[in-house]
Motif scaffolding. Sequence first.
Motif, mmCIF file in Angstrom:
data_model
loop_
_atom_site.group_PDB
_atom_site.id
_atom_site.type_symbol
_atom_site.label_atom_id
_atom_site.label_comp_id
_atom_site.label_asym_id
_atom_site.label_seq_id
_atom_site.Cartn_x
_atom_site.Cartn_y
_atom_site.Cartn_z
ATOM 1 N N SER A 15 -1.016 -0.351 5.804
ATOM 2 C CA SER A 15 0.099 -1.302 5.941
ATOM 3 C C SER A 15 0.204 -1.889 7.343
ATOM 4 O O SER A 15 0.430 -3.091 7.512
ATOM 5 N N VAL A 18 -3.053 -4.163 8.157
ATOM 6 C CA VAL A 18 -3.048 -5.390 7.356
ATOM 7 C C VAL A 18 -1.977 -6.352 7.845
ATOM 8 O O VAL A 18 -2.218 -7.562 7.966
ATOM 9 N N ARG A 19 -0.792 -5.834 8.153
ATOM 10 C CA ARG A 19 0.273 -6.718 8.635
ATOM 11 C C ARG A 19 -0.120 -7.366 9.961
ATOM 12 O O ARG A 19 0.067 -8.589 10.143
ATOM 13 N N ARG A 22 -2.820 -10.047 9.292
ATOM 14 C CA ARG A 22 -2.270 -11.232 8.613
ATOM 15 C C ARG A 22 -1.464 -12.100 9.557
ATOM 16 O O ARG A 22 -1.609 -13.334 9.581
ATOM 17 N N TYR A 40 -8.036 -0.534 0.341
ATOM 18 C CA TYR A 40 -7.043 -1.305 1.082
ATOM 19 C C TYR A 40 -5.640 -0.915 0.611
ATOM 20 O O TYR A 40 -5.392 -0.714 -0.575
ATOM 21 N N GLY A 41 -4.746 -0.801 1.575
ATOM 22 C CA GLY A 41 -3.393 -0.335 1.296
ATOM 23 C C GLY A 41 -3.098 0.960 2.008
ATOM 24 O O GLY A 41 -1.943 1.302 2.255
ATOM 25 N N VAL A 45 0.129 3.032 0.166
ATOM 26 C CA VAL A 45 -0.049 2.370 -1.122
ATOM 27 C C VAL A 45 -0.926 3.181 -2.065
ATOM 28 O O VAL A 45 -0.655 3.256 -3.271
ATOM 29 N N GLU A 97 -3.805 -2.834 -4.527
ATOM 30 C CA GLU A 97 -4.937 -3.013 -3.621
ATOM 31 C C GLU A 97 -5.447 -4.446 -3.689
ATOM 32 O O GLU A 97 -5.792 -5.057 -2.670
ATOM 33 N N TYR A 100 -3.252 -6.627 -1.575
ATOM 34 C CA TYR A 100 -3.559 -6.512 -0.150
ATOM 35 C C TYR A 100 -4.798 -7.327 0.213
ATOM 36 O O TYR A 100 -4.831 -8.026 1.235
ATOM 37 N N ARG A 101 -5.823 -7.238 -0.610
ATOM 38 C CA ARG A 101 -7.037 -8.010 -0.344
ATOM 39 C C ARG A 101 -6.752 -9.514 -0.389
ATOM 40 O O ARG A 101 -7.253 -10.280 0.447
#
Length: 479
Positions: A15, A18-19, A22, A40-41, A45, A97, A100-101
Motif C-alpha cells: 500500500s 504503490v501510493r 502513483r 501487488y497489494g 491486501v 491485486e 493495484y496493477r
Amino acid sequence: MSEFDYDLFVIGGGSGGVRAARVAAGEAGAKVALAEEDRYGGTCVIRGCVPKKLMVFASGYSEMANEAASYGWNMTAGQFDWPAFSKRLNAELDRLEGVYRKLLSGSGVTTYDARARLKDPHTVTLSTGETVTAKHILIATGGRPMRPEMDNADLGIVSDDIFHLKELPKSILIVGGGYIACEFACILNGLGVEVTQYYRGAQILRGFDEEARGLIANSMCENGIDLHTGTNIVEMHRVADVMGDDMGGPVEDVQYGGTTRDTAGGGPVRVKATNGTVTDFDVVMFATGRKPNSDDLGLESLGVSLGRAGQIEVDEYSQTGVPSIYAIGDVTDRVNLTPVAIREGMAFVETVFHGNPTPIDHTLIPSAVFTQPEFGTVGLSEEAARDQEPIEVYCTSFRPMQTAFAEKPDRVLMKLVVSVETRKVLGCHIVAPNAGEMIQMAGIAVKMGATKEDFDRTVAVHPTMSEEIVTMRKPTRTA
C-alpha cells in the motif's frame, strides 16, 4: 535528458509503495518504476488486513441464529463451509491485486515483477538480470511474521499461512498475545475451531490500556477460547514422531484436542507447555512478532543503517543516511499500520517531488484490534498518561441493549483519559462491537485537541452504545 532511467524507483508493491509511486507519477509528473517480487497489494491486501477482516465478518455469523431467536426469528445455523469461503476470498484478493496493477499502469508507472537489490545509491539490479538507475530510490518492502527460535518451530504455521489452509483444523494452538494472535483466536473460534492460546506474559495485548485488555481477555474466555497467560511452549513434535513417554507420559495420558487429519501437512503436533500440560493440536500457529524485510537488499554495504531488529533507520522525512535512498512502512518499524505507510508515502512525495519538506506525524493515530468484541483506541492508555501527568479517568462498562435483550453476558467499555491541567482528552478507548468504526470519529476530536468539556457539550445520539462517550460527567478515578 536525465542521466537516470527514472526519477523514482520504488521497491515493494504494498500500500505505501504503490501510493508513493502513483502520486509521484500521476500528480508530480515524475518518471517512476516499481518492482515487486510477490503479489501487488502487499501484506495488507494479500495476507493481512483485508482477508483478515473478511474472516472477521465470516466468524461473526456463528452466533446470529441463537441471538435472532430472542428477537422472534426461527433460524437454524448451518455448518461453515471453509472451501467455499476460501474460494470466494481468493477471488476477491485476485480482484484487488488487479486493481493495484491497474492503478499503477493508469498512473504511468512502469512495473517489474522481480526482486530488486541495490547496487549503488542510484542503481538497482533486478532478478530478471536487468539493471536500472534512478535519481531517488524508495524502499517499501514491508515485514513478515517470524517463528520463534526453538526446535521444530517449522512444524507451526504463521499468520500468512492461515489463508492457504485447505481445510479448517478441528483444534489449533495460537502462541502469542499481540493483536494478530488475539484476532485470529477470535476468528477461528467463531468459525468453529477449538482454540487454545498461550501467551508468556501476564495479560494479552501488551502496550494497550490495561482495563480494556482485561475486558477483552474475559470476553475471549467467555466465548470459549482456552486462554493461558504466563504460558509458553517447552517443546513440540509431530505426534507421529513421538514414542512412549518422550514428552511427559504415555500417549494415552495426553490431552487431545484434535483429529488425525493432515491439516497442516504432516499430522497433529504434540506440545509440552510450561504449565506442565502435554496436548495434541491439529495446527500450531505462531503469532510471536514480525521482522522488517530488509534482508539481502544491499543496504549496509551502501551505508544505510539497520536497527537491531533489521529495521531501516530513517529521519523524520523517511530519508536514510544515504541521501538518494528513502524508506517507508513496516520496513522502518515505526508505526506498523497500513494507513501510516500510505501517509509516509504521501509525505515522501511532498518532500522530494514538490519541494515541500513534510515530516510524518506519528502521534495520536487511531487504531483498531478486530477481536470480538472489537477494540478501538487513540492516544494514551491510562497507565501511560498517569506516568506523564495528573489525570482523570472517565469510564463505564455495561451490557449493550442488543445482546442484553438476548440475555447474553457481553459487556462493552467506554473510557476517556483526561488531563487535569489542560482538560484535553489524552486517550479514548472503546471495547464494543464496531469499535473500529467509532474510534475513527473519536480520533478526529482527540487529534484536534478536544477537551472533556467539548465532549460534554456534544448531544448524545440515543439509543446507542457510543452515547456514553459524551454522557460521563464524573470521573471514575484520578491518578
